[in-house]
Scaffold this motif. Structure first.
Motif, short mmCIF file in Angstrom:
data_model
loop_
_atom_site.label_atom_id
_atom_site.label_comp_id
_atom_site.label_asym_id
_atom_site.label_seq_id
_atom_site.Cartn_x
_atom_site.Cartn_y
_atom_site.Cartn_z
N GLN A 92 1.15 -0.80 0.21
CA GLN A 92 0.21 0.34 -0.34
C GLN A 92 0.85 0.78 -0.53
O GLN A 92 0.48 2.47 -0.32
CB GLN A 92 -1.04 0.36 1.17
N GLY A 93 2.12 0.79 0.71
CA GLY A 93 3.48 2.14 0.96
C GLY A 93 2.76 3.05 2.04
O GLY A 93 2.09 2.70 2.78
N ALA A 94 3.62 3.93 1.85
CA ALA A 94 3.24 5.00 3.13
C ALA A 94 2.04 5.42 3.25
O ALA A 94 1.41 5.80 2.46
CB ALA A 94 4.44 5.70 3.57
N GLY A 154 0.44 9.65 4.69
CA GLY A 154 0.86 10.46 4.30
C GLY A 154 0.68 11.50 5.33
O GLY A 154 0.61 10.93 6.75
N ARG A 200 3.24 11.73 2.57
CA ARG A 200 4.64 11.59 1.79
C ARG A 200 5.57 12.18 1.21
O ARG A 200 7.15 11.06 1.13
CB ARG A 200 3.59 9.94 0.77
N VAL A 201 5.53 13.16 0.76
CA VAL A 201 6.71 13.89 0.32
C VAL A 201 6.37 15.61 0.94
O VAL A 201 5.37 16.03 1.03
CB VAL A 201 6.18 14.08 -1.07
N GLU A 205 8.44 19.09 0.85
CA GLU A 205 9.54 20.37 0.33
C GLU A 205 10.47 20.46 1.94
O GLU A 205 9.50 21.33 2.09
CB GLU A 205 8.95 21.55 -0.90
N VAL A 221 7.40 7.35 0.69
CA VAL A 221 6.40 6.63 -0.02
C VAL A 221 6.62 5.82 0.32
O VAL A 221 5.37 5.35 0.35
CB VAL A 221 6.85 7.05 -2.11
N ALA A 274 8.73 21.49 -6.29
CA ALA A 274 7.35 21.17 -5.83
C ALA A 274 7.16 21.90 -6.63
O ALA A 274 6.97 23.64 -6.51
CB ALA A 274 7.35 20.89 -4.71
N VAL A 310 -4.95 16.52 -1.71
CA VAL A 310 -3.99 16.11 -1.15
C VAL A 310 -2.56 16.34 -1.22
O VAL A 310 -2.52 16.47 -2.28
CB VAL A 310 -4.21 14.18 -1.15
N PRO A 340 3.70 16.54 -4.56
CA PRO A 340 4.30 17.58 -5.01
C PRO A 340 4.35 18.19 -6.63
O PRO A 340 4.98 18.66 -7.13
CB PRO A 340 5.96 17.67 -4.84
N CYS A 390 4.92 10.50 -9.08
CA CYS A 390 5.85 10.32 -7.62
C CYS A 390 4.48 9.08 -6.46
O CYS A 390 5.74 9.18 -5.46
CB CYS A 390 5.93 11.53 -6.89
N HIS A 391 3.46 8.95 -7.06
CA HIS A 391 2.72 8.22 -5.94
C HIS A 391 2.33 9.21 -4.32
O HIS A 391 2.68 8.51 -3.05
CB HIS A 391 2.93 6.52 -5.68
N GLY A 392 2.63 10.38 -4.64
CA GLY A 392 2.93 11.16 -3.14
C GLY A 392 1.98 11.31 -2.43
O GLY A 392 1.64 12.35 -1.84
N PRO A 421 -1.16 10.46 -1.42
CA PRO A 421 -2.21 9.17 -0.93
C PRO A 421 -3.61 9.23 -1.09
O PRO A 421 -3.73 10.28 0.31
CB PRO A 421 -1.49 8.54 0.17
N ILE A 469 -5.55 1.96 -1.60
CA ILE A 469 -4.52 3.88 -1.27
C ILE A 469 -4.29 4.08 -2.71
O ILE A 469 -3.64 3.21 -3.46
CB ILE A 469 -3.91 3.78 -0.35
#
Lengths: 270, 274
Positions: free
Chosen positions: A43-45, A47, A49-50, A52, A61, B57, B229, B232, B238-240, B242, B254
Protein backbone atom coordinates in the motif's frame (compact mmCIF):
# COMPACT_ATOMS: atom_id res chain seq x y z
CA UNK A 1 29.13 -7.43 -21.59
CA UNK A 2 28.82 -3.91 -22.94
CA UNK A 3 25.96 -1.75 -21.85
CA UNK A 4 24.02 0.75 -23.90
CA UNK A 5 21.80 2.70 -21.58
CA UNK A 6 21.96 6.30 -22.16
CA UNK A 7 22.48 8.88 -21.96
CA UNK A 8 19.19 9.75 -20.23
CA UNK A 9 16.97 7.37 -18.30
CA UNK A 10 13.78 7.78 -16.30
CA UNK A 11 14.61 7.13 -12.64
CA UNK A 12 12.69 4.65 -10.56
CA UNK A 13 9.70 6.00 -8.68
CA UNK A 14 9.38 9.20 -10.70
CA UNK A 15 7.82 7.97 -13.92
CA UNK A 16 4.55 6.77 -12.43
CA UNK A 17 3.33 3.66 -14.19
CA UNK A 18 4.47 5.17 -17.50
CA UNK A 19 0.97 6.20 -18.48
CA UNK A 20 1.25 9.45 -16.55
CA UNK A 21 4.52 10.36 -18.24
CA UNK A 22 3.36 9.44 -21.73
CA UNK A 23 1.56 12.75 -22.45
CA UNK A 24 4.86 14.55 -21.99
CA UNK A 25 7.41 12.14 -23.43
CA UNK A 26 7.39 9.74 -26.36
CA UNK A 27 8.38 6.56 -24.52
CA UNK A 28 9.47 4.75 -27.67
CA UNK A 29 13.08 3.75 -27.06
CA UNK A 30 13.28 5.44 -23.67
CA UNK A 31 15.10 3.59 -20.89
CA UNK A 32 12.38 3.58 -18.25
CA UNK A 33 13.10 2.27 -14.76
CA UNK A 34 9.86 1.25 -13.11
CA UNK A 35 8.92 1.97 -9.53
CA UNK A 36 10.25 -0.79 -7.29
CA UNK A 37 8.19 -3.92 -7.60
CA UNK A 38 7.86 -6.43 -4.77
CA UNK A 39 6.43 -9.94 -4.82
CA UNK A 40 3.34 -8.91 -2.91
CA UNK A 41 1.40 -5.68 -3.28
CA UNK A 42 2.31 -2.83 -0.96
CA UNK A 43 0.00 0.00 0.00
CA UNK A 44 2.88 2.35 0.70
CA UNK A 45 3.23 4.84 3.50
CA UNK A 46 0.45 7.00 4.85
CA UNK A 47 0.65 10.72 4.24
CA UNK A 48 2.34 13.05 4.07
CA UNK A 49 4.66 11.10 1.84
CA UNK A 50 6.56 13.98 0.27
CA UNK A 51 7.54 17.32 1.78
CA UNK A 52 9.39 20.14 0.10
CA UNK A 53 12.54 21.40 1.80
CA UNK A 54 15.19 23.84 0.68
CA UNK A 55 16.80 22.46 -2.44
CA UNK A 56 14.74 19.33 -2.76
CA UNK A 57 12.12 16.95 -1.47
CA UNK A 58 12.08 14.58 1.46
CA UNK A 59 10.03 11.51 0.74
CA UNK A 60 8.99 8.29 2.39
CA UNK A 61 6.59 6.83 -0.14
CA UNK A 62 6.99 3.27 1.10
CA UNK A 63 7.36 1.49 -2.25
CA UNK A 64 3.67 1.40 -3.18
CA UNK A 65 3.20 -1.12 -5.97
CA UNK A 66 0.60 -3.64 -7.06
CA UNK A 67 2.84 -6.69 -6.59
CA UNK A 68 4.56 -8.70 -9.28
CA UNK A 69 1.52 -10.52 -10.67
CA UNK A 70 -0.49 -7.36 -11.21
CA UNK A 71 2.56 -5.55 -12.57
CA UNK A 72 3.13 -8.31 -15.12
CA UNK A 73 -0.51 -8.24 -16.14
CA UNK A 74 -1.00 -4.49 -16.48
CA UNK A 75 1.89 -2.06 -16.14
CA UNK A 76 4.58 -4.04 -17.96
CA UNK A 77 2.52 -4.82 -21.09
CA UNK A 78 1.53 -1.18 -21.37
CA UNK A 79 5.14 -0.02 -21.17
CA UNK A 80 6.24 -2.63 -23.70
CA UNK A 81 3.50 -1.57 -26.11
CA UNK A 82 4.63 2.04 -25.71
CA UNK A 83 8.07 0.97 -26.89
CA UNK A 84 9.91 1.71 -23.64
CA UNK A 85 13.11 -0.16 -22.80
CA UNK A 86 11.84 -1.41 -19.48
CA UNK A 87 14.18 -1.83 -16.54
CA UNK A 88 12.20 -3.29 -13.68
CA UNK A 89 13.30 -2.10 -10.27
CA UNK A 90 13.04 -4.95 -7.78
CA UNK A 91 12.98 -4.93 -3.99
CA UNK A 92 12.55 -7.77 -1.55
CA UNK A 93 12.62 -8.80 2.07
CA UNK A 94 14.80 -11.85 1.56
CA UNK A 95 17.37 -13.12 -0.89
CA UNK A 96 14.82 -15.67 -1.96
CA UNK A 97 12.34 -12.95 -2.85
CA UNK A 98 14.91 -11.15 -4.98
CA UNK A 99 15.74 -14.43 -6.73
CA UNK A 100 12.06 -15.19 -7.29
CA UNK A 101 11.46 -11.74 -8.75
CA UNK A 102 14.44 -12.11 -11.09
CA UNK A 103 13.42 -15.60 -12.20
CA UNK A 104 9.87 -14.60 -13.04
CA UNK A 105 10.88 -11.34 -14.69
CA UNK A 106 13.43 -13.17 -16.83
CA UNK A 107 10.50 -14.95 -18.50
CA UNK A 108 8.37 -11.84 -18.93
CA UNK A 109 8.34 -10.49 -22.49
CA UNK A 110 9.81 -7.05 -22.93
CA UNK A 111 11.97 -6.73 -19.84
CA UNK A 112 15.19 -5.10 -21.04
CA UNK A 113 16.90 -5.43 -17.69
CA UNK A 114 16.60 -5.17 -13.95
CA UNK A 115 17.59 -2.54 -11.44
CA UNK A 116 18.20 -3.97 -8.00
CA UNK A 117 17.13 -1.52 -5.34
CA UNK A 118 19.88 -1.83 -2.76
CA UNK A 119 19.82 1.84 -1.89
CA UNK A 120 16.61 2.67 -0.06
CA UNK A 121 17.35 5.32 2.54
CA UNK A 122 15.84 3.30 5.37
CA UNK A 123 15.39 -0.41 4.78
CA UNK A 124 14.10 -1.08 8.26
CA UNK A 125 10.89 0.85 7.80
CA UNK A 126 10.24 -0.92 4.51
CA UNK A 127 10.99 -4.41 5.76
CA UNK A 128 13.58 -4.85 3.02
CA UNK A 129 16.60 -7.07 3.08
CA UNK A 130 19.33 -5.32 5.04
CA UNK A 131 21.94 -4.12 2.54
CA UNK A 132 23.99 -1.51 4.35
CA UNK A 133 27.01 -3.80 4.33
CA UNK A 134 28.50 -4.06 0.83
CA UNK A 135 28.68 -7.84 1.30
CA UNK A 136 24.91 -7.99 1.76
CA UNK A 137 24.22 -5.74 -1.22
CA UNK A 138 26.47 -7.97 -3.30
CA UNK A 139 24.60 -11.03 -2.06
CA UNK A 140 21.39 -9.55 -3.40
CA UNK A 141 22.96 -8.77 -6.76
CA UNK A 142 24.39 -12.28 -6.97
CA UNK A 143 21.01 -13.82 -6.17
CA UNK A 144 19.39 -11.77 -8.92
CA UNK A 145 22.18 -12.36 -11.42
CA UNK A 146 21.93 -16.13 -11.02
CA UNK A 147 18.29 -16.04 -12.10
CA UNK A 148 18.46 -13.43 -14.85
CA UNK A 149 19.88 -14.05 -18.34
CA UNK A 150 23.52 -13.12 -18.63
CA UNK A 151 22.94 -11.20 -21.84
CA UNK A 152 20.62 -8.71 -20.20
CA UNK A 153 21.82 -5.99 -17.83
CA UNK A 154 21.36 -5.96 -14.09
CA UNK A 155 21.88 -2.55 -12.50
CA UNK A 156 22.66 -2.19 -8.81
CA UNK A 157 21.29 1.03 -7.35
CA UNK A 158 23.33 2.03 -4.32
CA UNK A 159 22.69 4.65 -1.71
CA UNK A 160 25.12 7.59 -2.03
CA UNK A 161 27.05 6.59 1.07
CA UNK A 162 30.19 8.65 0.64
CA UNK A 163 32.22 6.63 3.10
CA UNK A 164 31.70 3.19 1.56
CA UNK A 165 30.35 3.73 -1.90
CA UNK A 166 33.48 2.49 -3.69
CA UNK A 167 33.44 -0.66 -1.61
CA UNK A 168 29.77 -1.16 -2.34
CA UNK A 169 30.15 -0.54 -6.05
CA UNK A 170 33.07 -2.96 -6.28
CA UNK A 171 31.21 -5.66 -4.41
CA UNK A 172 28.08 -5.30 -6.54
CA UNK A 173 30.05 -5.30 -9.79
CA UNK A 174 32.01 -8.37 -8.79
CA UNK A 175 28.71 -10.02 -7.89
CA UNK A 176 27.52 -9.57 -11.43
CA UNK A 177 26.04 -6.09 -11.72
CA UNK A 178 26.42 -4.83 -15.25
CA UNK A 179 26.45 -1.26 -14.02
CA UNK A 180 26.15 0.54 -10.71
CA UNK A 181 23.67 3.36 -10.20
CA UNK A 182 24.89 6.14 -7.90
CA UNK A 183 22.98 7.20 -5.99
CA UNK A 184 19.55 7.31 -4.59
CA UNK A 185 17.85 9.53 -2.09
CA UNK A 186 20.12 10.55 0.77
CA UNK A 187 18.97 9.44 4.25
CA UNK A 188 17.19 12.40 5.79
CA UNK A 189 14.25 13.26 8.02
CA UNK A 190 10.93 15.00 7.67
CA UNK A 191 10.44 18.13 9.77
CA UNK A 192 8.57 15.96 12.29
CA UNK A 193 11.54 13.60 12.61
CA UNK A 194 10.22 10.69 10.56
CA UNK A 195 12.93 9.06 8.45
CA UNK A 196 12.89 9.69 4.75
CA UNK A 197 15.11 10.30 1.76
CA UNK A 198 16.27 13.62 0.35
CA UNK A 199 16.24 14.09 -3.42
CA UNK A 200 16.54 16.96 -5.86
CA UNK A 201 19.22 19.55 -6.59
CA UNK A 202 20.57 19.39 -3.03
CA UNK A 203 21.90 15.86 -3.47
CA UNK A 204 23.76 16.50 -6.73
CA UNK A 205 27.08 17.38 -5.03
CA UNK A 206 26.83 14.24 -2.89
CA UNK A 207 26.26 12.06 -5.93
CA UNK A 208 29.06 13.81 -7.78
CA UNK A 209 31.44 13.01 -4.93
CA UNK A 210 30.38 9.36 -5.00
CA UNK A 211 30.67 9.24 -8.76
CA UNK A 212 34.13 10.79 -9.02
CA UNK A 213 35.59 8.60 -6.27
CA UNK A 214 34.11 5.45 -7.74
CA UNK A 215 35.08 6.30 -11.29
CA UNK A 216 38.64 6.94 -10.18
CA UNK A 217 38.88 3.77 -8.12
CA UNK A 218 36.96 1.47 -10.45
CA UNK A 219 37.62 2.70 -13.98
CA UNK A 220 36.23 -0.45 -15.56
CA UNK A 221 32.84 -0.32 -13.90
CA UNK A 222 30.01 1.37 -15.83
CA UNK A 223 28.38 3.98 -13.57
CA UNK A 224 25.00 5.62 -13.88
CA UNK A 225 24.44 8.89 -12.03
CA UNK A 226 21.13 9.55 -10.34
CA UNK A 227 20.51 12.57 -8.15
CA UNK A 228 19.96 16.21 -8.91
CA UNK A 229 19.98 16.00 -12.70
CA UNK A 230 17.55 18.64 -13.90
CA UNK A 231 19.01 20.12 -17.08
CA UNK A 232 21.60 19.48 -19.75
CA UNK A 233 24.33 21.20 -17.75
CA UNK A 234 23.87 18.97 -14.71
CA UNK A 235 23.70 15.92 -16.97
CA UNK A 236 26.93 16.94 -18.69
CA UNK A 237 28.56 17.37 -15.30
CA UNK A 238 27.88 13.75 -14.39
CA UNK A 239 28.66 12.39 -17.83
CA UNK A 240 31.93 14.31 -17.79
CA UNK A 241 32.76 12.84 -14.39
CA UNK A 242 32.58 9.33 -15.72
CA UNK A 243 28.92 8.31 -15.84
CA UNK A 244 27.76 6.33 -18.86
CA UNK A 245 24.21 7.58 -18.34
CA UNK A 246 22.12 9.74 -16.03
CA UNK A 247 18.75 9.03 -14.50
CA UNK A 248 16.25 11.83 -14.04
CA UNK A 249 13.76 11.63 -11.19
CA UNK A 250 12.74 14.51 -8.99
CA UNK A 251 13.08 17.01 -11.83
CA UNK A 252 10.18 15.24 -13.53
CA UNK A 253 7.98 16.26 -10.64
CA UNK A 254 8.94 19.86 -11.34
CA UNK A 255 8.72 19.62 -15.12
CA UNK A 256 7.42 16.40 -16.68
CA UNK A 257 9.14 17.22 -19.97
CA UNK A 258 12.63 17.21 -18.41
CA UNK A 259 13.77 13.87 -19.85
CA UNK A 260 12.85 14.86 -23.38
CA UNK A 261 14.35 18.31 -22.98
CA UNK A 262 17.67 17.08 -21.55
CA UNK A 263 17.96 14.30 -24.11
CA UNK A 264 17.36 16.76 -26.93
CA UNK A 265 19.97 19.18 -25.62
CA UNK A 266 22.52 16.42 -25.15
CA UNK A 267 21.73 15.21 -28.64
CA UNK A 268 22.52 18.65 -29.96
CA UNK A 269 26.04 18.23 -28.56
CA UNK A 270 26.73 15.36 -30.90
CA UNK B 1 13.66 10.61 -27.22
CA UNK B 2 11.39 13.54 -27.79
CA UNK B 3 8.73 15.60 -26.09
CA UNK B 4 5.37 14.43 -27.20
CA UNK B 5 2.48 16.58 -28.26
CA UNK B 6 -0.60 15.26 -26.51
CA UNK B 7 -2.89 13.69 -29.03
CA UNK B 8 -5.91 12.78 -26.95
CA UNK B 9 -8.22 15.63 -26.02
CA UNK B 10 -8.09 14.35 -22.46
CA UNK B 11 -4.35 14.30 -22.02
CA UNK B 12 -2.75 17.13 -20.07
CA UNK B 13 -0.35 19.61 -21.60
CA UNK B 14 2.78 21.23 -20.22
CA UNK B 15 2.91 24.72 -21.66
CA UNK B 16 4.52 28.10 -21.16
CA UNK B 17 1.78 30.27 -19.66
CA UNK B 18 1.46 33.91 -18.76
CA UNK B 19 -0.38 35.82 -16.06
CA UNK B 20 -2.54 38.24 -17.98
CA UNK B 21 -4.64 39.65 -15.14
CA UNK B 22 -4.51 39.64 -11.38
CA UNK B 23 -6.84 41.15 -8.83
CA UNK B 24 -7.58 40.96 -5.15
CA UNK B 25 -10.75 39.11 -4.18
CA UNK B 26 -11.21 39.34 -0.43
CA UNK B 27 -8.51 37.27 1.22
CA UNK B 28 -7.63 35.67 -2.10
CA UNK B 29 -5.97 36.60 -5.36
CA UNK B 30 -7.70 35.87 -8.64
CA UNK B 31 -5.24 35.15 -11.44
CA UNK B 32 -6.13 34.93 -15.10
CA UNK B 33 -3.61 32.82 -16.98
CA UNK B 34 -3.09 32.26 -20.66
CA UNK B 35 -2.07 28.63 -21.13
CA UNK B 36 -2.38 27.64 -24.80
CA UNK B 37 -4.43 24.51 -25.29
CA UNK B 38 -5.29 23.92 -21.64
CA UNK B 39 -8.71 25.62 -21.50
CA UNK B 40 -10.00 23.59 -24.44
CA UNK B 41 -9.37 20.36 -22.51
CA UNK B 42 -10.93 21.51 -19.28
CA UNK B 43 -13.76 19.75 -17.50
CA UNK B 44 -15.20 20.88 -14.14
CA UNK B 45 -13.15 19.44 -11.31
CA UNK B 46 -9.83 19.65 -13.13
CA UNK B 47 -6.85 21.48 -11.71
CA UNK B 48 -3.55 22.83 -12.96
CA UNK B 49 -0.05 22.45 -11.49
CA UNK B 50 2.10 25.53 -11.64
CA UNK B 51 5.86 25.73 -11.45
CA UNK B 52 6.91 28.17 -8.77
CA UNK B 53 10.26 29.90 -9.12
CA UNK B 54 12.89 28.57 -6.73
CA UNK B 55 10.84 25.56 -5.62
CA UNK B 56 11.18 21.91 -6.58
CA UNK B 57 7.57 21.00 -5.89
CA UNK B 58 4.79 22.47 -7.94
CA UNK B 59 1.58 23.98 -6.66
CA UNK B 60 -1.88 22.78 -7.61
CA UNK B 61 -4.87 25.07 -8.08
CA UNK B 62 -8.46 24.40 -8.98
CA UNK B 63 -9.57 25.86 -12.28
CA UNK B 64 -12.23 28.40 -11.35
CA UNK B 65 -13.35 29.55 -14.74
CA UNK B 66 -12.55 29.42 -18.42
CA UNK B 67 -12.88 32.73 -20.21
CA UNK B 68 -12.77 33.63 -23.85
CA UNK B 69 -10.30 36.42 -24.45
CA UNK B 70 -9.84 38.07 -27.80
CA UNK B 71 -6.21 38.99 -27.22
CA UNK B 72 -4.97 35.75 -25.65
CA UNK B 73 -7.47 33.14 -26.75
CA UNK B 74 -9.23 31.18 -24.02
CA UNK B 75 -7.77 31.75 -20.55
CA UNK B 76 -8.25 30.15 -17.18
CA UNK B 77 -8.83 31.67 -13.77
CA UNK B 78 -7.47 30.32 -10.50
CA UNK B 79 -8.08 31.46 -6.93
CA UNK B 80 -4.93 31.67 -4.82
CA UNK B 81 -4.93 31.84 -1.06
CA UNK B 82 -1.51 33.19 -0.02
CA UNK B 83 -0.56 30.73 2.74
CA UNK B 84 2.86 29.20 2.11
CA UNK B 85 5.93 30.53 0.30
CA UNK B 86 4.79 29.19 -3.06
CA UNK B 87 1.27 30.58 -3.01
CA UNK B 88 2.50 33.89 -1.59
CA UNK B 89 4.99 34.17 -4.43
CA UNK B 90 2.33 33.37 -6.98
CA UNK B 91 -0.19 35.80 -5.52
CA UNK B 92 2.39 38.58 -5.72
CA UNK B 93 3.20 38.11 -9.40
CA UNK B 94 2.26 40.95 -11.76
CA UNK B 95 0.75 40.58 -15.18
CA UNK B 96 3.25 39.40 -17.72
CA UNK B 97 4.81 36.79 -15.40
CA UNK B 98 5.68 33.61 -17.28
CA UNK B 99 4.64 30.35 -15.65
CA UNK B 100 5.00 26.72 -16.63
CA UNK B 101 1.47 25.32 -16.56
CA UNK B 102 0.62 21.62 -16.54
CA UNK B 103 -2.97 20.67 -17.02
CA UNK B 104 -5.76 20.15 -17.00
CA UNK B 105 -5.11 17.43 -14.45
CA UNK B 106 -7.17 15.01 -12.42
CA UNK B 107 -10.46 13.22 -12.70
CA UNK B 108 -13.35 15.68 -13.08
CA UNK B 109 -16.79 15.66 -11.50
CA UNK B 110 -19.19 13.06 -12.82
CA UNK B 111 -22.35 14.63 -14.14
CA UNK B 112 -25.81 13.15 -13.71
CA UNK B 113 -27.40 11.74 -16.84
CA UNK B 114 -30.83 13.05 -15.87
CA UNK B 115 -31.83 16.61 -14.93
CA UNK B 116 -31.89 16.17 -11.15
CA UNK B 117 -31.52 18.51 -8.20
CA UNK B 118 -27.92 19.07 -7.13
CA UNK B 119 -26.45 20.63 -4.02
CA UNK B 120 -22.98 22.16 -4.35
CA UNK B 121 -21.16 22.89 -1.09
CA UNK B 122 -17.90 24.76 -1.05
CA UNK B 123 -15.79 26.27 1.70
CA UNK B 124 -12.89 28.67 1.31
CA UNK B 125 -10.89 28.99 -1.89
CA UNK B 126 -11.76 25.42 -2.90
CA UNK B 127 -15.31 26.57 -3.66
CA UNK B 128 -13.82 28.01 -6.85
CA UNK B 129 -14.00 24.59 -8.48
CA UNK B 130 -17.79 24.47 -8.12
CA UNK B 131 -18.62 27.41 -10.35
CA UNK B 132 -17.90 25.80 -13.72
CA UNK B 133 -19.62 22.68 -12.40
CA UNK B 134 -22.73 24.71 -11.63
CA UNK B 135 -22.76 26.07 -15.16
CA UNK B 136 -22.38 22.61 -16.66
CA UNK B 137 -25.19 21.25 -14.47
CA UNK B 138 -27.48 24.11 -15.47
CA UNK B 139 -26.79 23.33 -19.11
CA UNK B 140 -28.19 19.89 -18.32
CA UNK B 141 -31.30 21.42 -16.77
CA UNK B 142 -30.32 20.39 -13.26
CA UNK B 143 -31.66 22.50 -10.40
CA UNK B 144 -28.53 23.82 -8.72
CA UNK B 145 -28.34 24.94 -5.10
CA UNK B 146 -25.00 26.44 -4.13
CA UNK B 147 -23.80 26.80 -0.55
CA UNK B 148 -20.69 28.92 -0.05
CA UNK B 149 -18.93 28.94 3.29
CA UNK B 150 -15.93 30.64 4.83
CA UNK B 151 -14.58 31.85 8.13
CA UNK B 152 -15.68 35.40 7.23
CA UNK B 153 -16.77 37.49 4.27
CA UNK B 154 -13.23 37.86 2.98
CA UNK B 155 -12.92 34.08 2.67
CA UNK B 156 -15.91 33.59 0.41
CA UNK B 157 -15.37 33.02 -3.30
CA UNK B 158 -17.36 35.03 -5.85
CA UNK B 159 -20.62 35.34 -3.94
CA UNK B 160 -22.00 37.87 -6.45
CA UNK B 161 -21.23 35.59 -9.34
CA UNK B 162 -22.82 32.69 -7.49
CA UNK B 163 -26.26 34.24 -8.00
CA UNK B 164 -25.80 33.88 -11.74
CA UNK B 165 -24.62 30.27 -11.48
CA UNK B 166 -27.26 28.74 -9.26
CA UNK B 167 -30.98 28.77 -8.69
CA UNK B 168 -30.53 29.20 -4.94
CA UNK B 169 -27.49 30.39 -3.01
CA UNK B 170 -26.80 30.03 0.70
CA UNK B 171 -23.92 31.86 2.32
CA UNK B 172 -22.47 30.64 5.60
CA UNK B 173 -19.75 32.32 7.64
CA UNK B 174 -18.25 31.19 10.90
CA UNK B 175 -18.31 34.72 12.32
CA UNK B 176 -21.69 35.69 10.89
CA UNK B 177 -20.20 38.66 9.04
CA UNK B 178 -22.40 37.81 6.08
CA UNK B 179 -25.09 35.19 5.48
CA UNK B 180 -25.88 32.64 8.15
CA UNK B 181 -23.59 32.23 11.13
CA UNK B 182 -22.32 28.70 11.67
CA UNK B 183 -20.69 25.81 9.92
CA UNK B 184 -21.49 23.76 6.88
CA UNK B 185 -21.99 20.69 9.03
CA UNK B 186 -24.71 22.36 11.07
CA UNK B 187 -26.67 23.45 8.03
CA UNK B 188 -26.26 20.40 5.83
CA UNK B 189 -29.44 18.54 6.84
CA UNK B 190 -31.51 21.63 6.10
CA UNK B 191 -29.66 22.28 2.83
CA UNK B 192 -30.19 18.74 1.63
CA UNK B 193 -33.85 18.81 2.60
CA UNK B 194 -34.58 22.15 0.96
CA UNK B 195 -32.68 21.36 -2.22
CA UNK B 196 -34.11 17.84 -2.43
CA UNK B 197 -30.73 16.96 -3.92
CA UNK B 198 -30.10 13.68 -5.66
CA UNK B 199 -26.40 14.51 -5.88
CA UNK B 200 -24.24 16.51 -3.49
CA UNK B 201 -20.92 17.91 -4.66
CA UNK B 202 -18.37 19.19 -2.16
CA UNK B 203 -15.10 21.11 -2.20
CA UNK B 204 -13.23 22.39 0.82
CA UNK B 205 -11.46 21.17 3.93
CA UNK B 206 -11.59 17.48 4.77
CA UNK B 207 -14.17 18.01 7.50
CA UNK B 208 -16.57 19.61 5.03
CA UNK B 209 -16.09 16.86 2.47
CA UNK B 210 -16.66 14.19 5.10
CA UNK B 211 -19.76 15.91 6.46
CA UNK B 212 -21.27 16.27 3.01
CA UNK B 213 -20.51 12.64 2.12
CA UNK B 214 -22.09 11.34 5.32
CA UNK B 215 -25.12 13.60 5.19
CA UNK B 216 -25.73 12.70 1.56
CA UNK B 217 -25.52 9.02 2.32
CA UNK B 218 -28.01 9.45 5.15
CA UNK B 219 -30.43 11.14 2.75
CA UNK B 220 -29.94 8.55 0.02
CA UNK B 221 -28.12 10.98 -2.26
CA UNK B 222 -24.93 10.41 -4.20
CA UNK B 223 -21.95 12.53 -3.26
CA UNK B 224 -18.80 13.62 -5.02
CA UNK B 225 -15.91 15.18 -3.16
CA UNK B 226 -13.04 17.21 -4.59
CA UNK B 227 -10.26 16.04 -2.32
CA UNK B 228 -7.01 17.88 -1.70
CA UNK B 229 -4.02 15.84 -0.59
CA UNK B 230 -0.63 17.56 -0.60
CA UNK B 231 1.56 16.30 -3.42
CA UNK B 232 4.55 17.71 -5.23
CA UNK B 233 3.73 17.06 -8.88
CA UNK B 234 0.02 16.72 -9.54
CA UNK B 235 0.64 14.40 -12.47
CA UNK B 236 0.67 10.99 -10.81
CA UNK B 237 4.39 10.42 -11.32
CA UNK B 238 5.53 10.29 -7.71
CA UNK B 239 2.76 8.48 -5.81
CA UNK B 240 3.11 11.19 -3.19
CA UNK B 241 -0.56 11.96 -2.53
CA UNK B 242 -2.12 8.88 -0.91
CA UNK B 243 -5.89 8.78 -0.65
CA UNK B 244 -7.38 5.89 1.34
CA UNK B 245 -10.52 4.57 -0.32
CA UNK B 246 -12.74 1.54 -0.37
CA UNK B 247 -12.74 -0.03 -3.82
CA UNK B 248 -15.84 -1.05 -5.73
CA UNK B 249 -15.03 -4.59 -4.61
CA UNK B 250 -15.07 -3.54 -0.97
CA UNK B 251 -11.31 -3.89 -0.58
CA UNK B 252 -9.49 -0.98 1.14
CA UNK B 253 -6.92 0.62 -1.11
CA UNK B 254 -4.69 3.64 -1.30
CA UNK B 255 -4.94 5.52 -4.56
CA UNK B 256 -3.34 8.69 -5.85
CA UNK B 257 -5.45 11.75 -5.20
CA UNK B 258 -4.08 13.52 -8.28
CA UNK B 259 -4.92 10.84 -10.83
CA UNK B 260 -7.54 8.48 -9.39
CA UNK B 261 -8.99 11.70 -7.91
CA UNK B 262 -9.14 14.48 -7.01
CA UNK B 263 -12.88 14.03 -7.45
CA UNK B 264 -14.04 10.80 -5.87
CA UNK B 265 -17.28 9.34 -4.64
CA UNK B 266 -17.76 10.53 -1.10
CA UNK B 267 -18.95 7.14 0.14
CA UNK B 268 -15.72 5.51 -1.07
CA UNK B 269 -13.30 7.61 0.95
CA UNK B 270 -12.04 6.30 4.28
CA UNK B 271 -12.39 9.69 5.91
CA UNK B 272 -11.11 8.63 9.33
CA UNK B 273 -7.69 7.94 7.83
CA UNK B 274 -7.27 11.34 6.23
Amino acid sequence: MTIALGPVMVASGCGGTGRELAPFLDLDGVAFVTRSVTLDARQGASGPRVVEVSGGLVNAVGLPNPGLEHFLATELPWLVRAGARVFVSVAGSTLGEYADLARRLSRAPGVAGLEVNVGAPDETGLDLFEVREPYHAASVVAAVRREFPADRPVLAKLRPDVSRVVEGARACHEAGATAVVLGNTVPAAFPDGRPGGLSGPAVAPVVLRCLTETARSLPGVPLVACGGVHDAASARLFLGAGAVAVQIGTALLHDPTTVARVAAELGDDA
Amino acid sequence: MTARAATSAREPLHVDGEVIATKKAGAYRLLTIAAPGVPARFRPGNFVALTVAGHVARRAFWIHRIKESSAFGPTLDIVVEPRGPGSRWLAAQPTGTRLAVTGPLGRPFALPKEPVSCLLVGEGYAAAVLFPLAERLRERDCAVTLALAGMDEAHLVSTLEARRSARAVTVITADGSVGSRGTVGEQLPDLLRRSNAAVAYAAGPTAVLRDVARAAETCGAWSQAAVEVPGPCGTGLCHGCPLPVLGEDGVPRIVRACTEGPVVRGDRVRWAEL
